[in-house]
Design an enzyme around this catalytic site. Structure first.
Site, PDB file in Angstrom:
ATOM      1  N   HIS A 234       0.830  -1.216   0.000  1.00 49.35           N
ATOM      2  CA  HIS A 234       0.000   0.000   0.000  1.00 49.35           C
ATOM      3  C   HIS A 234       0.863   1.265   0.000  1.00 49.35           C
ATOM      4  O   HIS A 234       0.425   2.312   0.461  1.00 49.35           O
ATOM      5  CB  HIS A 234      -0.945   0.036   1.202  1.00 49.35           C
TER       6      HIS A 234
ATOM      7  N   SER B  72      14.296  22.179 -15.460  1.00 47.16           N
ATOM      8  CA  SER B  72      13.089  22.947 -15.705  1.00 47.16           C
ATOM      9  C   SER B  72      13.493  24.292 -16.292  1.00 47.16           C
ATOM     10  O   SER B  72      14.536  24.833 -15.947  1.00 47.16           O
ATOM     11  CB  SER B  72      12.341  23.150 -14.390  1.00 47.16           C
TER      12      SER B  72
ATOM     13  N   LYS C 176      15.319  22.128 -10.268  1.00 53.03           N
ATOM     14  CA  LYS C 176      14.689  20.882 -10.679  1.00 53.03           C
ATOM     15  C   LYS C 176      15.631  19.956 -11.459  1.00 53.03           C
ATOM     16  O   LYS C 176      16.432  20.388 -12.275  1.00 53.03           O
ATOM     17  CB  LYS C 176      13.474  21.175 -11.587  1.00 53.03           C
TER      18      LYS C 176
ATOM     19  N   GLU D  15       9.631   8.762 -16.712  1.00 54.45           N
ATOM     20  CA  GLU D  15       8.277   9.325 -16.882  1.00 54.45           C
ATOM     21  C   GLU D  15       7.755   9.049 -18.287  1.00 54.45           C
ATOM     22  O   GLU D  15       6.604   8.661 -18.483  1.00 54.45           O
ATOM     23  CB  GLU D  15       8.298  10.839 -16.664  1.00 54.45           C
TER      24      GLU D  15
END
Ligand code: ARG
Length: 471
Positions: free
Chosen positions: A163, A284, A290, A297
């Site tokens: 979980h 970024s 970043k 992704e």
């Protein structure tokens, strides 16, 4: 026909009174995408010509002319100088027309006893067979990287999750070997797909076979197939192998998406379990701090298009009557894109995995913070004579104290723990340590470091067939 007669009408236009509509010609053409199978088409034609000559259907001279012409065409295709024409509809007619330009009458005889229906079915199988071998080699490279990392991180401890909540400590190597298992099954599925698809449709002709005395076993052998497909109607219309491959690919992409998701989470500041190499990340344009895990992704995202291609092919084939239908021309783009997406994703992963660095301290710290040895304490109490349910209750109280005082179970005093149960003694600290916990799960398939090392050894042997190639 007029001088403006489109080239395809010149090849197959005998029965038509008017030329193809210009838009229809473009709309029905496939050469824009099926030219990718040019080399396979040539390979099929070489085998067919050799067979026709062997069976005295064409002369030895015709065969020699055809093979010479095909060699020249192959060189043009490789060099990018082949004059592709949409007017010639598909890869098959483009190559046949070019051959006739080069070698004259012999080129016109090549299509004896053959149809584009068995030709295209042959080409796709040849194409996919090579693609499957390339895909298998990339999976092998990825598995190799995982084995290396699992071995190097066999002792490191991290939280195992259920979980996505800290559950029990596991070793990093054990987690990586779970990925290994997923991908080894994928490789095995690809091998299975290859075995089933490796039969030759050539000689099925349009649908019913041909009246020429052909030798289908000969052409099958020439092209490295295990034999000819049994039934001519099935041979020209079967696209199961493409669906099967896309299904295997969908499962593989699903696995890569799961691994990607973990890499994305783990590389975040909140987890801080790993460092992805800079060359697999981007920054970024606005936030200077970043470092985005773009590669995982993107692969996570690309799983979607592969699932889509599987459904395209299933729907394409649904309810199709025997035998060949033009619908089947729609099989290629989904199939090709699945191959490209899978190859790109595997390549990125195989390059990236060996370069991941694991932050052992942060992983260990996370396992400590999550009371991951609570089950070990319960098991300890059971050994000391408590019933498991009572032990569960005792440990729950200890965890509550830990939450209130922001301490792990291993950081408590013995006297504090004894408040919850008199059965707890000094030896409890051996059980509460992360290293003690993972070392105790010392059975086949368990997370103990020595079990991981054994699994790595077995893994290397279990994937050995991949390196020598598929049978
Ligand atoms: N371009 C066609 C395909 O991709 C080749 C076979 C065409 N056969 C035919 N009879 N129209 O399926």
């Amino acid at each position: 026909m007029s001088n403006q007669t489109p080239p395809s009408r010149q090849l197959i236009g005998g029965r038509f009174a008017e030329d193809t509509d210009a838009f229809v010609e473009e709309f029905t053409a496939s050469v824009m995408f099926d030219q990718r199978m040019a080399h396979q088409d040539i390979e099929g034609s070489r085998a067919h010509a050799a067979m026709l000559a062997k069976q005295d259907i064409i002369s030895a001279q015709d065969k020699a002319d055809i093979l010479r012409g095909l060699d020249e065409i192959s060189a043009e295709v490789t060099a990018g100088t082949f004059p592709w024409s949409v007017g010639l509809e598909d890869v098959h007619m483009n190559i046949e027309a070019r051959l006739t330009e080069k070698v004259g009458m012999a080129g016109k005889r090549l299509h004896t006893g053959r149809s584009r229906n068995d030709q295209v079915a042959t080409d796709i199988r040849l194409y996919l067979r090579t693609a499957l071998d390339e895909i298998s080699a990339e999976i092998d490279r990825l598995l190799e990287g995982l084995l290396m990392q699992a071995d190097a991180n066999a002792d490191a401890v991290m939280p195992g999750f259920t979980h996505l909540q800290t559950a029990q400590p596991v070793t990093v190597g054990h987690h990586l070997m779970a990925w290994f298992e997923m991908l080894l099954r994928d490789a095995d599925r690809i091998r299975d797909c290859r075995r089933r698809m490796n039969v030759s449709p050539l000689g099925a002709a349009a649908l019913a076979g041909t009246s020429y005395p052909i030798d289908r076993h000969f052409t099958a052998e020439q092209m490295g197939f295990t034999g000819p497909a049994e039934n001519s109607l099935d041979a020209v219309s079967d696209r199961d192998f493409a669906i099967e491959f896309c299904s295997d690919a969908a499962i593989l992409m699903m696995h890569l998406s799961r691994i990607s998701e973990e890499l994305v989470l783990w590389s975040s500041a909140q987890f801080s379990f790993i460092d992805l190499p800079d060359r697999f990340c981007t920054g970024s344009s606005i936030m200077p701090q970043k470092k985005n895990p773009d590669v995982p992704e993107l692969i996570r995202g690309k799983s979607g298009r592969v699932y889509g291609h599987l459904f395209s092919l299933l729907t394409l084939m649904k309810s199709q009557p025997l035998a060949y239908n033009k619908d089947n021309q729609e099989d290629k783009e989904p199939l090709f894109d699945t191959v490209d997406t899978l190859m790109g994703s595997l390549r990125a992963f195989a390059d990236m995995v060996p370069a991941i660095s694991f932050r052992h301290d942060d992983m260990r710290e996370a396992a400590l913070r999550g009371f991951s040895t609570a089950t070990d304490l319960a098991d300890y109490l059971v050994v000391k004579g408590l019933a498991f349910r009572d032990a569960h209750e005792v440990v729950g109280q200890a965890v509550r104290l830990g939450l209130e005082t922001k301490r792990d179970l291993a950081e408590m005093e013995l006297s504090e723990l004894q408040e919850f149960s008199a059965a707890i003694e000094q030896d409890v600290f051996g059980v509460l340590s992360l290293e003690g916990s993972v070392a105790s799960r010392d059975h086949f398939g368990g997370t103990a470091p020595n079990q991981v090392r054994e699994a790595v050894k077995r893994g290397r042997a279990r994937k050995a067939w991949l390196a020598v190639g598929t049978e």
